[in-house]
Design a protein around this motif. Structure first.
Motif, PDB file in Angstrom:
ATOM      1  N   THR A  40       0.841  -1.179   0.000  1.00  0.00           N
ATOM      2  CA  THR A  40       0.000   0.000   0.000  1.00  0.00           C
ATOM      3  C   THR A  40       0.883   1.236   0.000  1.00  0.00           C
ATOM      4  OG1 THR A  40      -1.642  -1.211   1.287  1.00  0.00           O
ATOM      5  CG2 THR A  40      -1.829   1.191   1.278  1.00  0.00           C
ATOM      6  N   PRO A  41       0.660   2.161  -0.944  1.00  0.00           N
ATOM      7  CA  PRO A  41       1.476   3.384  -0.951  1.00  0.00           C
ATOM      8  C   PRO A  41       1.288   4.186   0.342  1.00  0.00           C
ATOM      9  CG  PRO A  41       0.218   3.156  -2.989  1.00  0.00           C
ATOM     10  CD  PRO A  41      -0.291   2.109  -2.045  1.00  0.00           C
ATOM     11  N   SER A  42       2.392   4.565   0.938  1.00  0.00           N
ATOM     12  CA  SER A  42       2.365   5.329   2.185  1.00  0.00           C
ATOM     13  C   SER A  42       3.739   5.934   2.409  1.00  0.00           C
ATOM     14  CB  SER A  42       2.028   4.405   3.360  1.00  0.00           C
ATOM     15  OG  SER A  42       2.291   5.033   4.599  1.00  0.00           O
ATOM     16  N   PRO A  43       3.792   7.125   2.994  1.00  0.00           N
ATOM     17  CA  PRO A  43       5.104   7.696   3.318  1.00  0.00           C
ATOM     18  C   PRO A  43       5.831   6.913   4.417  1.00  0.00           C
ATOM     19  CG  PRO A  43       3.335   9.098   4.156  1.00  0.00           C
ATOM     20  CD  PRO A  43       2.688   8.021   3.343  1.00  0.00           C
ATOM     21  N   PHE A  44       5.132   6.004   5.076  1.00  0.00           N
ATOM     22  CA  PHE A  44       5.731   5.235   6.166  1.00  0.00           C
ATOM     23  C   PHE A  44       6.198   3.852   5.725  1.00  0.00           C
ATOM     24  CE2 PHE A  44       2.586   8.123   7.981  1.00  0.00           C
ATOM     25  CZ  PHE A  44       3.432   8.903   8.749  1.00  0.00           C
ATOM     26  N   ILE A  45       5.848   3.442   4.501  1.00  0.00           N
ATOM     27  CA  ILE A  45       6.141   2.097   4.015  1.00  0.00           C
ATOM     28  C   ILE A  45       7.194   2.154   2.914  1.00  0.00           C
ATOM     29  CG2 ILE A  45       5.171  -0.008   3.016  1.00  0.00           C
ATOM     30  CD1 ILE A  45       3.878   0.719   5.695  1.00  0.00           C
ATOM     31  N   ASN A  46       8.218   1.321   3.037  1.00  0.00           N
ATOM     32  CA  ASN A  46       9.304   1.274   2.064  1.00  0.00           C
ATOM     33  C   ASN A  46       9.565  -0.184   1.680  1.00  0.00           C
ATOM     34  OD1 ASN A  46      11.559   2.200   0.551  1.00  0.00           O
ATOM     35  ND2 ASN A  46      12.910   1.755   2.268  1.00  0.00           N
ATOM     36  N   MET A  47       9.930  -0.400   0.419  1.00  0.00           N
ATOM     37  CA  MET A  47      10.299  -1.726  -0.066  1.00  0.00           C
ATOM     38  C   MET A  47      11.760  -1.697  -0.452  1.00  0.00           C
ATOM     39  SD  MET A  47       9.161  -4.797  -0.940  1.00  0.00           S
ATOM     40  CE  MET A  47      10.579  -5.876  -0.991  1.00  0.00           C
ATOM     41  N   LYS A  48      12.554  -2.603   0.120  1.00  0.00           N
ATOM     42  CA  LYS A  48      13.975  -2.714  -0.216  1.00  0.00           C
ATOM     43  C   LYS A  48      14.183  -4.064  -0.891  1.00  0.00           C
ATOM     44  CE  LYS A  48      18.525  -1.824   0.749  1.00  0.00           C
ATOM     45  NZ  LYS A  48      19.141  -1.129  -0.348  1.00  0.00           N
ATOM     46  N   VAL A  49      14.475  -4.029  -2.199  1.00  0.00           N
ATOM     47  CA  VAL A  49      14.731  -5.251  -2.939  1.00  0.00           C
ATOM     48  C   VAL A  49      16.232  -5.526  -2.898  1.00  0.00           C
ATOM     49  CG1 VAL A  49      14.549  -6.421  -5.166  1.00  0.00           C
ATOM     50  CG2 VAL A  49      12.735  -4.862  -4.426  1.00  0.00           C
ATOM     51  N   VAL A  50      16.580  -6.734  -2.488  1.00  0.00           N
ATOM     52  CA  VAL A  50      17.988  -7.131  -2.376  1.00  0.00           C
ATOM     53  C   VAL A  50      18.276  -8.251  -3.370  1.00  0.00           C
ATOM     54  CG1 VAL A  50      18.131  -6.452   0.058  1.00  0.00           C
ATOM     55  CG2 VAL A  50      17.533  -8.808  -0.528  1.00  0.00           C
ATOM     56  N   ALA A  51      19.550  -8.508  -3.584  1.00  0.00           N
ATOM     57  CA  ALA A  51      19.963  -9.573  -4.494  1.00  0.00           C
ATOM     58  C   ALA A  51      19.551 -10.931  -3.943  1.00  0.00           C
ATOM     59  CB  ALA A  51      21.478  -9.522  -4.685  1.00  0.00           C
ATOM     60  N   GLN A  52      19.396 -11.892  -4.842  1.00  0.00           N
ATOM     61  CA  GLN A  52      19.155 -13.276  -4.435  1.00  0.00           C
ATOM     62  C   GLN A  52      20.397 -13.774  -3.700  1.00  0.00           C
ATOM     63  OE1 GLN A  52      16.470 -15.387  -5.304  1.00  0.00           O
ATOM     64  NE2 GLN A  52      15.362 -13.863  -6.492  1.00  0.00           N
ATOM     65  N   GLY A  53      20.211 -14.665  -2.782  1.00  0.00           N
ATOM     66  CA  GLY A  53      21.360 -15.241  -2.101  1.00  0.00           C
ATOM     67  C   GLY A  53      21.076 -15.527  -0.646  1.00  0.00           C
ATOM     68  N   PHE A  54      21.889 -16.413  -0.106  1.00  0.00           N
ATOM     69  CA  PHE A  54      21.737 -16.857   1.274  1.00  0.00           C
ATOM     70  C   PHE A  54      21.976 -15.699   2.235  1.00  0.00           C
ATOM     71  CE2 PHE A  54      23.379 -19.045   5.112  1.00  0.00           C
ATOM     72  CZ  PHE A  54      22.257 -19.824   5.382  1.00  0.00           C
ATOM     73  N   ASP A  55      21.001 -15.390   3.069  1.00  0.00           N
ATOM     74  CA  ASP A  55      21.079 -14.381   4.129  1.00  0.00           C
ATOM     75  C   ASP A  55      21.273 -12.945   3.650  1.00  0.00           C
ATOM     76  OD1 ASP A  55      20.610 -16.243   6.109  1.00  0.00           O
ATOM     77  OD2 ASP A  55      22.711 -16.425   6.709  1.00  0.00           O
ATOM     78  N   VAL A  56      21.048 -12.651   2.365  1.00  0.00           N
ATOM     79  CA  VAL A  56      21.234 -11.280   1.876  1.00  0.00           C
ATOM     80  C   VAL A  56      20.243 -10.343   2.566  1.00  0.00           C
ATOM     81  CG1 VAL A  56      21.186  -9.766  -0.138  1.00  0.00           C
ATOM     82  CG2 VAL A  56      22.185 -12.045  -0.330  1.00  0.00           C
ATOM     83  N   ALA A  57      18.967 -10.711   2.590  1.00  0.00           N
ATOM     84  CA  ALA A  57      17.959  -9.870   3.245  1.00  0.00           C
ATOM     85  C   ALA A  57      18.249  -9.754   4.740  1.00  0.00           C
ATOM     86  CB  ALA A  57      16.560 -10.431   3.012  1.00  0.00           C
ATOM     87  N   ASP A  58      18.625 -10.856   5.364  1.00  0.00           N
ATOM     88  CA  ASP A  58      18.942 -10.846   6.795  1.00  0.00           C
ATOM     89  C   ASP A  58      20.071  -9.867   7.097  1.00  0.00           C
ATOM     90  OD1 ASP A  58      17.179 -12.947   6.606  1.00  0.00           O
ATOM     91  OD2 ASP A  58      18.526 -14.451   7.433  1.00  0.00           O
ATOM     92  N   ASN A  59      21.113  -9.903   6.261  1.00  0.00           N
ATOM     93  CA  ASN A  59      22.259  -9.020   6.476  1.00  0.00           C
ATOM     94  C   ASN A  59      21.871  -7.554   6.334  1.00  0.00           C
ATOM     95  OD1 ASN A  59      23.881 -11.264   6.897  1.00  0.00           O
ATOM     96  ND2 ASN A  59      24.607 -11.329   4.789  1.00  0.00           N
ATOM     97  N   VAL A  60      21.017  -7.241   5.369  1.00  0.00           N
ATOM     98  CA  VAL A  60      20.565  -5.855   5.197  1.00  0.00           C
ATOM     99  C   VAL A  60      19.795  -5.398   6.432  1.00  0.00           C
ATOM    100  CG1 VAL A  60      18.973  -4.382   3.881  1.00  0.00           C
ATOM    101  CG2 VAL A  60      20.587  -5.875   2.682  1.00  0.00           C
ATOM    102  N   ILE A  61      18.944  -6.260   6.948  1.00  0.00           N
ATOM    103  CA  ILE A  61      18.168  -5.905   8.141  1.00  0.00           C
ATOM    104  C   ILE A  61      19.096  -5.653   9.324  1.00  0.00           C
ATOM    105  CG2 ILE A  61      16.523  -6.798   9.845  1.00  0.00           C
ATOM    106  CD1 ILE A  61      15.101  -8.196   7.426  1.00  0.00           C
ATOM    107  N   ILE A  62      20.029  -6.558   9.574  1.00  0.00           N
ATOM    108  CA  ILE A  62      20.938  -6.413  10.719  1.00  0.00           C
ATOM    109  C   ILE A  62      21.830  -5.177  10.562  1.00  0.00           C
ATOM    110  CG2 ILE A  62      22.935  -7.457  11.890  1.00  0.00           C
ATOM    111  CD1 ILE A  62      20.160  -8.546  12.745  1.00  0.00           C
TER     112      ILE A  62
END
Length: 149
Positions: A40-62
């Motif tokens: 849902t479009p909102s100034p409070f909501i953001n989407m971060k697309v990361v590369a495929q790979g083991f723990d890539v999203a986890d690492n970005v979050i941490i």
């Protein structure tokens, strides 16, 4: 507080509850996944697309979370890292992880991995993850409201 969502495995209903909560409480929220999600479009909501790979999203979050942020994930090692960084952590089924209960969850995860790895447990016979129930939805909504207040 900033909400960080490990969004690759986020059930649609949980995504909707997170979005509604973020807008209602005006809490910055970032969904992190290896593919774009419809949000849902909102100034409070953001989407971060990361590369495929083991723990890539986890690492970005941490790398981006700070003390007092909220991480929403079903990934037990990510939950443990988040707690060590001073974040609040909960699962998509409403389990709130703390320093007091995360080690037990890690031990159980490791035990199950060992059982599958040795062939004692056959993943195809286990039936996979159970569907997201109304009970899960309520527990998640209650936990989210408790942590975002």
């Amino acid at each position: 507080m900033h909400i960080w969502v490990d969004a690759d495995a986020c059930p649609k209903i949980a995504r909707e509850l997170i979005t509604k909560t973020a807008m209602r409480t005006q809490t910055k929220t970032t969904f992190v996944a290896n593919q774009a999600l419809h949000l849902t479009p909102s100034p409070f909501i953001n989407m971060k697309v990361v590369a495929q790979g083991f723990d890539v999203a986890d690492n970005v979050i941490i790398e981006n979370c700070t003390r007092g942020d909220l991480i929403i994930t079903n990934d037990i090692p990510l939950a443990d890292e988040g707690i060590n960084e001073g974040a609040k952590v909960m699962s998509f089924k409403g389990m709130i992880y703390t320093k007091d209960n995360i080690k037990q969850s890690l031990n159980m995860r490791d035990f199950m991995d060992t059982m599958r790895g040795t062939g004692v447990l056959n993943p195809t016979e286990m039936g996979g993850q159970k569907p997201y129930s109304d009970k899960d939805k309520k527990a998640f909504a209650d936990g989210l409201n408790k942590l975002v207040r």
